[in-house]
Each structure stands twice: as structure tokens, then as C-alpha cells.
Scaffold this motif. Structure first.
Motif, PDB file in Angstrom:
ATOM      1  N   ASN A 178       2.054  -0.554   3.302  1.00  0.00           N
ATOM      2  CA  ASN A 178       1.045   0.332   2.730  1.00  0.00           C
ATOM      3  C   ASN A 178       1.589   1.735   2.447  1.00  0.00           C
ATOM      4  O   ASN A 178       0.828   2.644   2.149  1.00  0.00           O
ATOM      5  N   VAL A 179       2.898   1.912   2.490  1.00  0.00           N
ATOM      6  CA  VAL A 179       3.488   3.194   2.092  1.00  0.00           C
ATOM      7  C   VAL A 179       3.454   3.262   0.570  1.00  0.00           C
ATOM      8  O   VAL A 179       3.945   2.360  -0.109  1.00  0.00           O
ATOM      9  N   THR A 180       2.855   4.318   0.051  1.00  0.00           N
ATOM     10  CA  THR A 180       2.728   4.460  -1.397  1.00  0.00           C
ATOM     11  C   THR A 180       3.951   5.167  -1.976  1.00  0.00           C
ATOM     12  O   THR A 180       4.718   5.807  -1.267  1.00  0.00           O
ATOM     13  N   PHE A 181       4.101   5.044  -3.316  1.00  0.00           N
ATOM     14  CA  PHE A 181       5.175   5.765  -3.994  1.00  0.00           C
ATOM     15  C   PHE A 181       5.047   7.263  -3.730  1.00  0.00           C
ATOM     16  O   PHE A 181       6.034   7.941  -3.488  1.00  0.00           O
ATOM     17  N   GLY A 197      -9.838 -18.295   3.143  1.00  0.00           N
ATOM     18  CA  GLY A 197      -8.916 -18.161   4.262  1.00  0.00           C
ATOM     19  C   GLY A 197      -8.886 -16.755   4.816  1.00  0.00           C
ATOM     20  O   GLY A 197      -9.924 -16.128   5.022  1.00  0.00           O
ATOM     21  N   ILE A 198      -7.685 -16.242   5.025  1.00  0.00           N
ATOM     22  CA  ILE A 198      -7.491 -14.940   5.659  1.00  0.00           C
ATOM     23  C   ILE A 198      -6.964 -13.930   4.642  1.00  0.00           C
ATOM     24  O   ILE A 198      -5.960 -14.172   3.978  1.00  0.00           O
ATOM     25  N   LEU A 199      -7.668 -12.806   4.548  1.00  0.00           N
ATOM     26  CA  LEU A 199      -7.145 -11.672   3.790  1.00  0.00           C
ATOM     27  C   LEU A 199      -6.393 -10.814   4.795  1.00  0.00           C
ATOM     28  O   LEU A 199      -6.977 -10.257   5.711  1.00  0.00           O
ATOM     29  N   LEU A 200      -5.081 -10.747   4.653  1.00  0.00           N
ATOM     30  CA  LEU A 200      -4.212 -10.009   5.570  1.00  0.00           C
ATOM     31  C   LEU A 200      -4.111  -8.574   5.054  1.00  0.00           C
ATOM     32  O   LEU A 200      -3.247  -8.252   4.239  1.00  0.00           O
ATOM     33  N   ASP A 201      -5.018  -7.726   5.498  1.00  0.00           N
ATOM     34  CA  ASP A 201      -5.118  -6.343   5.039  1.00  0.00           C
ATOM     35  C   ASP A 201      -4.089  -5.500   5.790  1.00  0.00           C
ATOM     36  O   ASP A 201      -4.224  -5.257   6.987  1.00  0.00           O
ATOM     37  N   LEU A 202      -3.061  -5.049   5.076  1.00  0.00           N
ATOM     38  CA  LEU A 202      -1.929  -4.353   5.694  1.00  0.00           C
ATOM     39  C   LEU A 202      -2.058  -2.834   5.641  1.00  0.00           C
ATOM     40  O   LEU A 202      -1.073  -2.124   5.814  1.00  0.00           O
ATOM     41  N   ARG A 253       3.483   3.303   7.587  1.00  0.00           N
ATOM     42  CA  ARG A 253       4.452   4.266   8.106  1.00  0.00           C
ATOM     43  C   ARG A 253       5.816   4.189   7.411  1.00  0.00           C
ATOM     44  O   ARG A 253       6.297   3.110   7.083  1.00  0.00           O
ATOM     45  N   ILE A 254       6.390   5.357   7.226  1.00  0.00           N
ATOM     46  CA  ILE A 254       7.806   5.445   6.878  1.00  0.00           C
ATOM     47  C   ILE A 254       8.527   5.395   8.212  1.00  0.00           C
ATOM     48  O   ILE A 254       8.432   6.324   9.017  1.00  0.00           O
ATOM     49  N   GLU A 298       8.499  -5.056   6.433  1.00  0.00           N
ATOM     50  CA  GLU A 298       9.350  -3.866   6.357  1.00  0.00           C
ATOM     51  C   GLU A 298      10.337  -4.050   5.216  1.00  0.00           C
ATOM     52  O   GLU A 298      10.750  -5.165   4.922  1.00  0.00           O
ATOM     53  N   MET A 299      10.697  -2.940   4.601  1.00  0.00           N
ATOM     54  CA  MET A 299      11.680  -2.981   3.524  1.00  0.00           C
ATOM     55  C   MET A 299      12.558  -1.744   3.609  1.00  0.00           C
ATOM     56  O   MET A 299      12.068  -0.644   3.848  1.00  0.00           O
ATOM     57  N   VAL A 300      13.864  -1.950   3.426  1.00  0.00           N
ATOM     58  CA  VAL A 300      14.795  -0.834   3.306  1.00  0.00           C
ATOM     59  C   VAL A 300      15.082  -0.663   1.819  1.00  0.00           C
ATOM     60  O   VAL A 300      15.480  -1.614   1.137  1.00  0.00           O
ATOM     61  N   CYS A 301      14.812   0.550   1.314  1.00  0.00           N
ATOM     62  CA  CYS A 301      14.941   0.821  -0.113  1.00  0.00           C
ATOM     63  C   CYS A 301      15.969   1.919  -0.368  1.00  0.00           C
ATOM     64  O   CYS A 301      16.130   2.833   0.444  1.00  0.00           O
ATOM     65  N   GLN A 302      16.602   1.821  -1.513  1.00  0.00           N
ATOM     66  CA  GLN A 302      17.549   2.849  -1.955  1.00  0.00           C
ATOM     67  C   GLN A 302      16.778   4.059  -2.447  1.00  0.00           C
ATOM     68  O   GLN A 302      15.774   3.933  -3.133  1.00  0.00           O
ATOM     69  N   LEU A 303      17.251   5.247  -2.075  1.00  0.00           N
ATOM     70  CA  LEU A 303      16.736   6.492  -2.627  1.00  0.00           C
ATOM     71  C   LEU A 303      17.793   7.070  -3.553  1.00  0.00           C
ATOM     72  O   LEU A 303      18.962   6.673  -3.485  1.00  0.00           O
TER      73      LEU A 303
END
Length: 196
Positions: A71-74, A45-50, A55-56, A173-178
Motif C-alpha cells: 500500500n505504499v503509493t508512488f 471469497g476473501i478480499l485481502l485488503d492490504l 510502510r517503506i 514486499e518489493m525491493v525497487c530501483q530508485l
């Protein structure tokens, strides 16, 4: 097998709609750092390469939150958050892995006893469902409330997507706690003698 490189939620939605129409499997891929093989397209099928979604989108020092793409890394998040005296939870994974994917997969951190596992740092998500529609969970479900943990008025559907490996939808998109950077921190290792 197709490889598609979207760079927005809207483009992911279009790809998913097309895949749904032609009954094609879709496998999301962010940084490819999954040791369980979850990003290997076993059904073709489709590899959805993100990788282009790196971006932050927003860092809110006052509410100690960050909005990220897949694709935002730690490491990237840590560098930006550190400028404000904040940090993401330290993963037991390399700085080169996707923060979003690790959080979704309930990643375990070196400081899990204090901050919880990955999903405990998720405040909101934007998710593209299997039919291409977009749903927002947590703080993203309530326009105008800001990036804080919001309870009610109904259940938070975000838990459905935890550890689902993209089966129920693709998180764009994800909103994460800092967390504040502690004045002093030291990792200690302990050794136990083996017993019969």
C-alpha cells in the motif's frame, strides 16, 4: 464475501493457508486504483485488503533502492526518496496508486524510454504462494548480498509474478530501483495534424 486486513507477510500467509484449506478465492487489494478491475473479487471469497501494509521498510541511498509494502503509493515513496536526491520512476498514473501493484502490472511511465516499464525497476520480491509458503526472488533470494540486481546462480522466478494479478501469489514486499533526480527535466508534448 470476507474482508481481511493483514499487516505482515506472516498474516497474509495465514490467510492464504486458511483460504487454501477451504478452497476460497482470494483477491488482493492495495490502493484499489486499478482501471482494469483487477482488484474486484469476481468469485467472492476473501478480499485481502492490504491497506495496513503501507510502510517503506528500508530506503538505501547508497544502492539507490527502496523496500516497500503493497500500500505504499508512488507519492509516498517519491517524498521519502527525494530527501536523498533520489526518486522512483514517474508513472503515468496518479501519485495515490500502489507503486508495488503498478510495477507488477508492468506500468508504463512517462520516462519508460530511459528507465523501462514497471517490472524493470523490480530487484526482489517476497511472495506468499497459494499454499501459504513464502518465496523470495531476485536480491531477496540471496541473504547477505544486499539490494542490488543479482544474476544467478539459477533463474530468477520473479517474472512468473509479473502481470499475474495475484493469481500465482501475493507480493507482500518489493525491493525497487530508485534513480537520481535529474538537475533539469521537462516534459514536452507534441501535436501531430491528423491525416486522412
Amino acid at each position: 464475501q470476507l474482508v481481511v486486513l493483514p499487516d505482515s507477510t506472516e498474516q497474509v500467509s495465514q490467510v492464504i493457508r486458511l483460504a487454501n484449506r477451504y478452497r476460497m478465492a482470494v483477491t488482493p487489494w492495495s490502493t484499489g486504483g486499478n482501471t482494469g478491475g483487477g482488484c474486484i473479487p469476481q468469485r467472492g471469497g476473501i478480499l485481502l485488503d492490504l491497506r495496513r501494509m503501507d510502510r517503506i521498510l528500508e530506503l538505501d541511498p547508497e544502492n539507490m533502492t527502496v523496500r516497500i509494502q503493497p500500500n505504499v503509493t508512488f507519492g509516498k515513496c517519491y517524498v521519502e526518496a527525494e530527501k536523498h536526491g533520489l526518486r522512483n520512476a514517474n508513472p503515468s498514473a496518479p501519485a495515490s496508486v500502489s507503486m508495488l501493484a503498478n510495477y507488477l502490472d508492468k506500468g508504463v511511465f512517462q520516462v519508460s524510454n530511459r528507465y523501462g516499464v514497471g517490472t524493470d525497476s523490480i530487484l526482489g520480491m517476497t511472495v506468499v504462494l497459494a499454499d501459504g509458503s513464502v518465496v523470495r526472488t531476485g536480491c531477496d533470494a540471496y541473504p547477505g548480498v544486499g539490494h542490488v540486481c543479482v544474476e544467478g546462480p539459477g533463474p530468477d522466478l520473479g517474472g512468473i509474478f509479473h502481470a499475474s494479478m495475484g493469481i500465482f501469489g501475493v507480493v507482500t514486499e518489493m525491493v525497487c530501483q530508485l534513480y537520481p533526480i535529474p538537475r533539469c527535466e521537462d516534459v514536452q508534448s507534441c501535436e501531430f495534424e491528423e491525416e486522412d
